[in-house]
Write a protein that holds these residues in place. Structure first.
Motif, mmCIF file in Angstrom:
data_model
loop_
_atom_site.group_PDB
_atom_site.id
_atom_site.type_symbol
_atom_site.label_atom_id
_atom_site.label_comp_id
_atom_site.label_asym_id
_atom_site.label_seq_id
_atom_site.Cartn_x
_atom_site.Cartn_y
_atom_site.Cartn_z
ATOM 1 N N ASN A 1 1.008 -1.143 0.198
ATOM 2 C CA ASN A 1 0.627 0.174 -0.310
ATOM 3 C C ASN A 1 0.717 1.433 0.077
ATOM 4 O O ASN A 1 1.405 1.715 0.948
ATOM 5 C CB ASN A 1 -0.818 0.234 1.420
ATOM 6 N N ILE A 2 1.096 2.047 -1.269
ATOM 7 C CA ILE A 2 2.122 2.649 -1.500
ATOM 8 C C ILE A 2 1.982 3.962 -0.442
ATOM 9 O O ILE A 2 2.665 5.407 -0.232
ATOM 10 C CB ILE A 2 1.737 3.700 -2.758
ATOM 11 N N TYR A 3 0.311 4.252 -0.279
ATOM 12 C CA TYR A 3 -0.354 5.242 0.408
ATOM 13 C C TYR A 3 -0.156 5.315 1.445
ATOM 14 O O TYR A 3 0.336 6.237 2.556
ATOM 15 C CB TYR A 3 -1.963 5.134 0.047
ATOM 16 N N ASN A 4 0.488 4.282 2.359
ATOM 17 C CA ASN A 4 0.990 4.571 4.173
ATOM 18 C C ASN A 4 2.192 5.293 3.604
ATOM 19 O O ASN A 4 2.295 6.100 4.477
ATOM 20 C CB ASN A 4 1.160 2.623 4.392
ATOM 21 N N ASP A 5 3.384 4.499 3.033
ATOM 22 C CA ASP A 5 4.212 5.135 2.486
ATOM 23 C C ASP A 5 4.501 6.886 2.048
ATOM 24 O O ASP A 5 4.791 7.582 3.219
ATOM 25 C CB ASP A 5 5.016 4.748 1.760
ATOM 26 N N ILE A 6 3.741 6.664 1.257
ATOM 27 C CA ILE A 6 3.583 8.534 0.974
ATOM 28 C C ILE A 6 2.592 9.342 2.082
ATOM 29 O O ILE A 6 3.431 10.468 2.820
ATOM 30 C CB ILE A 6 2.206 8.359 0.277
ATOM 31 N N ASN A 7 1.714 8.819 2.934
ATOM 32 C CA ASN A 7 1.008 9.489 4.183
ATOM 33 C C ASN A 7 2.567 9.648 5.650
ATOM 34 O O ASN A 7 2.707 10.499 6.128
ATOM 35 C CB ASN A 7 0.270 8.675 4.872
ATOM 36 N N ALA A 8 3.371 8.743 5.190
ATOM 37 C CA ALA A 8 4.869 8.881 5.939
ATOM 38 C C ALA A 8 5.203 9.790 5.925
ATOM 39 O O ALA A 8 6.343 10.080 6.850
ATOM 40 C CB ALA A 8 5.551 7.357 6.596
ATOM 41 N N LEU A 9 5.662 9.145 4.745
ATOM 42 C CA LEU A 9 6.716 10.569 4.107
ATOM 43 C C LEU A 9 5.733 12.037 3.581
ATOM 44 O O LEU A 9 6.996 12.790 4.842
ATOM 45 C CB LEU A 9 6.738 10.811 2.398
ATOM 46 N N GLU A 10 4.347 12.177 4.818
ATOM 47 C CA GLU A 10 4.404 13.428 4.796
ATOM 48 C C GLU A 10 4.927 13.753 6.074
ATOM 49 O O GLU A 10 4.452 15.138 6.067
ATOM 50 C CB GLU A 10 2.179 13.529 4.303
ATOM 51 N N ALA A 11 3.946 12.961 6.483
ATOM 52 C CA ALA A 11 4.562 13.634 8.142
ATOM 53 C C ALA A 11 5.759 13.625 8.005
ATOM 54 O O ALA A 11 6.047 15.033 8.984
ATOM 55 C CB ALA A 11 3.849 12.283 8.989
ATOM 56 N N THR A 12 6.980 13.209 7.667
ATOM 57 C CA THR A 12 8.419 13.534 7.950
ATOM 58 C C THR A 12 8.699 14.863 6.962
ATOM 59 O O THR A 12 9.307 15.598 7.598
ATOM 60 C CB THR A 12 9.366 11.916 7.195
ATOM 61 N N PHE A 13 7.922 15.249 5.820
ATOM 62 C CA PHE A 13 8.006 16.818 5.058
ATOM 63 C C PHE A 13 7.830 17.729 6.065
ATOM 64 O O PHE A 13 8.052 18.615 6.603
ATOM 65 C CB PHE A 13 6.913 16.318 4.263
#
Length: 115
Positions: A3-15
């Motif tokens: 689920n790429i969206y889990n990774d993208i959401n984690a990246l957004e939080a890091t961003f």
């Protein structure tokens, strides 16, 4: 299943935690808290958006509209708070560009060797 969206959401939080984002966030707050700077910026953005809409609609931009837009841009750039905010935005944009370059590497790899 991945689920790429889990990774993208984690990246957004890091961003949201990187120094470039924090600097822009602080600069935006400074502009928001200064009525004069906020009004100058709002006017500048409105003019930008209006001109972009005209361009997208295929309409001609009149000479007086360009002059007015240039004056609004100069006024915004002369305001130290707005200038700092725009510089912070440019620094953050560089990070976003780098992330985008990294994300498209797999696609570029697919096309390597095709001539």
């Amino acid at each position: 299943m991945i689920n790429i969206y889990n990774d993208i959401n984690a990246l957004e939080a890091t961003f949201r935690k990187i120094p470039e984002f924090e600097a822009l966030k602080a600069a935006v707050e400074v502009v928001k808290n200064d009525e004069e700077a906020l009004n100058v910026f709002k006017n500048f953005r409105k003019i930008q958006i209006d001109l972009q809409k005209k361009q997208l609609a295929g309409e001609d931009i009149l000479e007086d509209e360009l002059v007015y837009a240039q004056k609004a841009a100069q006024l915004a750039q002369q305001n130290e708070k707005i200038s700092t905010m725009l510089e912070s935005e440019m620094k953050l944009s560089k990070v976003i560009e780098e992330v985008n370059r990294i994300l498209i590497k797999p696609i570029q790899g697919l096309y390597e060797g095709i001539q």
